[in-house]
Motif scaffolding. Structure first.
Motif, PDB file in Angstrom:
ATOM      1  N   MET A  36      -9.718  10.181  -2.926  1.00  0.00           N
ATOM      2  CA  MET A  36      -8.644  10.775  -2.363  1.00  0.00           C
ATOM      3  C   MET A  36      -7.286   9.702  -2.814  1.00  0.00           C
ATOM      4  SD  MET A  36      -7.160  12.792  -0.094  1.00  0.00           S
ATOM      5  CE  MET A  36      -8.470  13.157   1.132  1.00  0.00           C
ATOM      6  N   ARG A  38      -3.462   8.976  -2.265  1.00  0.00           N
ATOM      7  CA  ARG A  38      -2.672   8.818  -1.187  1.00  0.00           C
ATOM      8  C   ARG A  38      -1.128   8.286  -1.708  1.00  0.00           C
ATOM      9  NH1 ARG A  38      -5.298   8.766   3.611  1.00  0.00           N
ATOM     10  NH2 ARG A  38      -7.531   8.595   3.375  1.00  0.00           N
ATOM     11  N   PRO A  43      -2.343  11.267   2.769  1.00  0.00           N
ATOM     12  CA  PRO A  43      -3.399  11.811   1.980  1.00  0.00           C
ATOM     13  C   PRO A  43      -2.484  13.122   0.996  1.00  0.00           C
ATOM     14  CG  PRO A  43      -3.875  12.680   4.016  1.00  0.00           C
ATOM     15  CD  PRO A  43      -2.832  11.494   4.008  1.00  0.00           C
ATOM     16  N   TYR A  45      -4.196  14.654  -2.178  1.00  0.00           N
ATOM     17  CA  TYR A  45      -5.003  15.470  -2.691  1.00  0.00           C
ATOM     18  C   TYR A  45      -6.377  14.579  -2.866  1.00  0.00           C
ATOM     19  CZ  TYR A  45      -3.623  13.310  -7.085  1.00  0.00           C
ATOM     20  OH  TYR A  45      -3.083  12.658  -8.186  1.00  0.00           O
ATOM     21  N   GLN A  46      -7.518  15.322  -2.637  1.00  0.00           N
ATOM     22  CA  GLN A  46      -8.949  14.917  -3.037  1.00  0.00           C
ATOM     23  C   GLN A  46      -8.977  15.208  -4.368  1.00  0.00           C
ATOM     24  OE1 GLN A  46     -11.307  13.233  -0.938  1.00  0.00           O
ATOM     25  NE2 GLN A  46     -12.647  13.138  -2.888  1.00  0.00           N
ATOM     26  N   TYR A  69      -5.735  20.026  -2.553  1.00  0.00           N
ATOM     27  CA  TYR A  69      -4.478  19.383  -1.834  1.00  0.00           C
ATOM     28  C   TYR A  69      -4.645  19.440  -0.259  1.00  0.00           C
ATOM     29  CZ  TYR A  69      -2.626  19.362  -6.505  1.00  0.00           C
ATOM     30  OH  TYR A  69      -2.244  19.238  -7.707  1.00  0.00           O
ATOM     31  N   GLN A  70      -3.970  18.420   0.045  1.00  0.00           N
ATOM     32  CA  GLN A  70      -4.029  18.014   1.704  1.00  0.00           C
ATOM     33  C   GLN A  70      -2.553  18.435   2.315  1.00  0.00           C
ATOM     34  OE1 GLN A  70      -7.049  16.740   2.872  1.00  0.00           O
ATOM     35  NE2 GLN A  70      -7.169  17.229   0.550  1.00  0.00           N
ATOM     36  N   PHE A 157      -8.210   4.229  -6.958  1.00  0.00           N
ATOM     37  CA  PHE A 157      -8.369   5.847  -7.131  1.00  0.00           C
ATOM     38  C   PHE A 157      -9.014   6.168  -8.564  1.00  0.00           C
ATOM     39  CE2 PHE A 157      -6.946   9.987  -9.099  1.00  0.00           C
ATOM     40  CZ  PHE A 157      -7.305  10.676  -8.094  1.00  0.00           C
TER      41      PHE A 157
END
Length: 164
Positions: A36, A38, A43, A45-46, A69-70, A157
């Motif tokens: 994820m 951040r 957040p 995007y995953q 996308y978050q 990440f």
């Protein structure tokens, strides 16, 4: 109870569907890692990395990255952020107009998939629909290094995405 089951099914579908899409576009590819991203704790995007047989990343082979996308992000923000990151890392970006054809505004839950096709070509898909076939010298490494390179914004990440 049927409503809960239906909701659970909907939550699972976005994860399962892109994996089969990756398989059709990149036979033998499996998820290697996930992370994820951040920004200031929020957040964005995953990300999931797909490599042949989930093997460690080999830049000489084709692979794919999926970003789910978050939050809502405009097309211009996606293009500008991508170009800025490529420049920050010392990678010559293609003209902004080329990326503008690839990227569209995203809403929470939208997924972009980038599949490499050799060192000079990337195929982009938004929610399964092809948005562009970007050809530019060295684009695979120049673009994918944003997520997988030694100078990415977050070493943690990148390590998680690489499955380390």
């Amino acid at each position: 109870m049927p409503r809960l089951f239906a909701l659970l099914c909907l939550l699972v579908l976005p994860v399962a569907a892109p994996a089969s899409q990756v398989q059709s576009l990149l036979p033998g590819a499996e998820q290697r890692g996930a992370a994820m991203f951040r920004l200031l704790g929020l957040p964005i995007y995953q990300a999931r990395l797909f490599t042949p047989n989930a093997a460690p990343l080999d830049w000489s082979q084709d692979f794919g990255i999926e970003l789910t996308y978050q939050r809502r992000i405009s097309q211009s923000d996606l293009v500008d952020a991508t170009l800025r990151e490529m420049e920050r890392m010392g990678n010559p970006p293609p003209p902004a107009a080329k990326f503008a054809t690839c990227f569209q505004e995203v809403e929470p839950g939208d997924s972009y998939l980038a599949i490499s096709r050799g060192p000079d070509r990337l195929e982009f898909r938004l929610n399964g629909r092809k948005t562009c076939d970007l050809r530019h010298k060295g684009i695979k490494r120049d673009f994918m290094s944003i997520f997988l390179g030694p100078d990415s914004r977050s070493a943690r990440f990148t390590q998680a995405l690489l499955g380390q």
